[in-house]
Design a protein around this motif. Structure first.
Motif, PDB file in Angstrom:
ATOM      1  N   ASP A 172       7.468  -5.209  -5.586  1.00  0.00           N
ATOM      2  CA  ASP A 172       7.905  -5.743  -4.283  1.00  0.00           C
ATOM      3  C   ASP A 172       6.985  -5.011  -3.068  1.00  0.00           C
ATOM      4  N   HIS A 173       7.264  -6.247  -2.226  1.00  0.00           N
ATOM      5  CA  HIS A 173       5.975  -5.452  -0.821  1.00  0.00           C
ATOM      6  C   HIS A 173       7.238  -5.443   0.310  1.00  0.00           C
ATOM      7  N   HIS A 174       7.048  -4.510   1.508  1.00  0.00           N
ATOM      8  CA  HIS A 174       7.166  -4.896   2.898  1.00  0.00           C
ATOM      9  C   HIS A 174       6.081  -4.019   3.385  1.00  0.00           C
ATOM     10  N   LEU A 231       5.950  -1.386  -2.665  1.00  0.00           N
ATOM     11  CA  LEU A 231       4.822  -1.632  -2.313  1.00  0.00           C
ATOM     12  C   LEU A 231       5.440  -1.086  -0.590  1.00  0.00           C
ATOM     13  N   ILE A 232       5.204  -0.359   0.596  1.00  0.00           N
ATOM     14  CA  ILE A 232       5.296  -0.225   1.983  1.00  0.00           C
ATOM     15  C   ILE A 232       3.497  -0.210   2.355  1.00  0.00           C
ATOM     16  N   VAL A 274      -0.750  -6.551  -4.815  1.00  0.00           N
ATOM     17  CA  VAL A 274       0.550  -7.118  -5.028  1.00  0.00           C
ATOM     18  C   VAL A 274       1.554  -7.418  -5.833  1.00  0.00           C
ATOM     19  N   GLU A 275       0.092  -9.027  -6.270  1.00  0.00           N
ATOM     20  CA  GLU A 275       0.314  -9.911  -7.326  1.00  0.00           C
ATOM     21  C   GLU A 275      -0.137  -8.703  -8.636  1.00  0.00           C
ATOM     22  N   ILE A 301       8.237   4.054  -5.125  1.00  0.00           N
ATOM     23  CA  ILE A 301       8.115   3.028  -3.778  1.00  0.00           C
ATOM     24  C   ILE A 301       7.295   3.633  -3.561  1.00  0.00           C
ATOM     25  N   VAL A 302       6.037   3.016  -2.978  1.00  0.00           N
ATOM     26  CA  VAL A 302       4.758   3.877  -2.800  1.00  0.00           C
ATOM     27  C   VAL A 302       4.165   3.187  -1.886  1.00  0.00           C
ATOM     28  N   VAL A 303       4.056   3.685  -0.741  1.00  0.00           N
ATOM     29  CA  VAL A 303       3.587   4.052   0.841  1.00  0.00           C
ATOM     30  C   VAL A 303       1.913   4.154   0.712  1.00  0.00           C
TER      31      VAL A 303
END
Lengths: 281, 261
Positions: free
Chosen positions: A59-61, A9-10, A53-54, A96-98
């Protein structure tokens, strides 16, 4: 339902995405609040990103930051999506999710010679415009606001950026990308399919928090915008800060969501993302 | 093939109609005619011109910011996706100008204006006031080149995915890039801009080994009549040289053979 492993996740946006003020406790005075206002640990612990995220175990940025403007996020995004870090993450993740939050139009950022830094600029009404120091940033912000800023022009530019980035993200088949309004629902003339609640007149996170409160408390709805708060939050696209302030839905110092407000936003995104995930990212 | 051009006066072809000795008043009042410009010569050479298979965004006194804004609009537009998108072998030629310009909406004219960074300003024009402020408080050469590099790489990524071949060139100033994209013409050369090209060709042709042109390219070009004295832009002969440079350096020939890539 869990997203398959190796999903990233961005997040992009302003302080609401970062989680500014998430550590606020009712009754905190201004001095106490300033000590915890920008704390990254509290922003993570009580901000909305952690819930998402949880919940999905991904993963996360995060690229969103306090005081950020839309132009600054576009600038950061250009750098990030060109970086080796991103290319590595792109290879390592299956999906990937933005989630890209759009903030008020009345912010900008520029490089300043005296500080040798990029600085955030907040376009305010002229009488509350300058800090007491009257810095070069203050002078330039004043000039940009007076000589160059226009709400409709800024919105048109934002729309062009939205369409540009929609095209750009098509380059990356693994990316699924969504826009949302943070506070203040802008009157877009485009309706991108990946803009959350784009067809609704009011769609921003602050509105959703207020609406949720109204429904819960069965109060008379009065989210017709407010001029209670001076400055950058009051633009022609009325916000709900007045209502939120009256009902203690935001903290009284920086007008950011309380812990339960951030939790509400997290649940909102979990609910939104779940069907997309069920359909396969 | 379909050619799309971006840039400033050097790409547009302003001043290609200048004739030796032409007084300023005559020059200023001569009808715009880009036929002698390298851009139009290139269109003819590759056969774009006669088929209207080109799009030009280069404009007079344009900044890089303006060209990026126009590109964002165009490549997201219905115009592009409903027509140009279907064209085969699209090529973008993008000339980068000085970083001491900007492009901003101005509330006095209610239009976007080309902003020139200035030491002084005309109090009656918002664009001049903004240019003064940007110059005094914000502009830094190193930072602006760094920002330009991010844009170059961003657009390279974008065009690659769109299947468009794109090429960059410096117009009248060779910037100290720290990146070396293979699609940037002469990126390995210190003096890669079109003005330097004209100066070097002249210096070599006249056995001028003093390297005097390096100190002030515009002064050298002016003294040697390589550019017109009114706008400091290439003359017809200069456009011919620039045209030949592109034909030589673009990695495809007029039969659309990409073997030189």
């Amino acid at each position: 339902m869990k997203i398959p492993k190796k999903t990233l996740l961005i997040t992009l946006g302003c302080s609401w995405t970062f989680g500014e003020g998430a550590g606020y406790e009712p009754g905190m005075n201004h001095k106490e609040y300033e000590k915890i206002r920008y704390c990254p640990e509290l922003a993570w612990k009580y901000g909305w990103r952690r819930y998402v995220v949880e919940h999905f175990d991904i993963d996360h940025h995060n690229i969103g930051e306090s005081g950020s403007s839309n132009p600054k996020q576009f600038h950061y995004a250009k750098q990030y999506f060109l970086s080796k870090k991103f290319l590595k993450e792109y290879k390592e993740h299956e999906h990937i999710v933005v989630l890209w939050g759009l903030t008020t139009l009345r912010r900008a950022f520029m490089y300043f010679k005296d500080s040798r830094m990029y600085e955030n600029m907040f376009m305010k009404e002229e009488n509350v415009f300058q800090t007491k120091w009257n810095t070069n940033r203050d002078k330039m912000t004043k000039a940009i606001y007076r000589y160059s800023y226009d709400d409709d022009v800024a919105l048109a530019e934002l729309q062009t950026d939205i369409l540009h980035w929609n095209q750009y993200f098509k380059l990356f088949p693994k990316i699924k990308h969504f826009w949302y309004d943070i506070f203040g629902s802008k009157k877009y003339t485009i309706e991108p399919k990946n803009f959350i609640d784009i067809k609704k007149e009011k769609r921003d996170l602050l509105y959703l928090i207020c609406k949720n409160h109204e429904i819960k408390d069965d109060e008379k709805w009065k989210l017709d915008g407010s001029t209670l708060r001076e400055g950058y939050v009051v633009d022609k696209y009325n916000t709900c800060f007045g209502y939120a302030g009256e009902h203690d839905l935001v903290n009284p110092h920086s007008f950011h969501p309380l812990k339960d407000g951030y939790k509400f936003i997290g649940d909102h995104f979990i609910k939104f993302l779940t069907p997309h995930i069920e359909n396969g990212l | 093939m379909y050619l799309i051009t971006f840039g400033d006066d050097w790409t547009l072809g302003t001043g290609a109609w200048y004739k030796p000795g032409m007084p300023k008043v005559v020059y200023d009042n001569t009808d715009v005619d880009y036929e002698s410009s390298w851009r139009m010569m290139l269109l003819d050479y590759y056969g774009y011109g006669c088929q209207d298979r080109y799009k030009n965004f280069a404009s007079s006194k344009s900044s890089n910011q303006k060209q990026f804004a126009l590109a964002k609009q165009y490549f997201s537009s219905k115009d592009y996706w409903s027509s140009t998108f279907k064209e085969k072998n699209k090529v973008v030629l993008w000339g980068l100008t000085t970083t001491r310009r900007d492009y901003k909406w101005c509330n006095d004219t209610s239009e976007y204006e080309d902003i020139i960074f200035r030491e002084e300003y005309d109090d009656s024009k918002y664009k001049d006031k903004i240019g003064y402020g940007l110059n005094k408080w914000c502009h830094n050469d190193r930072v602006s080149v760094k920002e330009l590099q991010v844009e170059i790489l961003h657009w390279n990524q974008y065009f690659k995915a769109l299947g468009i071949k794109n090429y960059w060139f410096d117009t009248f100033s060779s910037k100290p890039y720290t990146i070396k994209p293979p699609n940037f013409l002469d990126i390995g050369s210190t003096h890669r801009d079109l003005l330097s090209l004209l100066c070097i060709k002249h210096a070599v042709g006249n056995r001028d080994s003093s390297g005097g042109w390096v100190n002030d390219k515009f002064e050298y070009a002016l003294n040697n009549k390589l550019i017109n004295p009114h706008d400091l832009l290439p003359k017809k002969e200069g456009h011919q040289k620039i045209f030949e440079y592109f034909v030589k350096n673009l990695p495809f020939d007029r039969n659309y053979n990409w073997s030189r890539s």
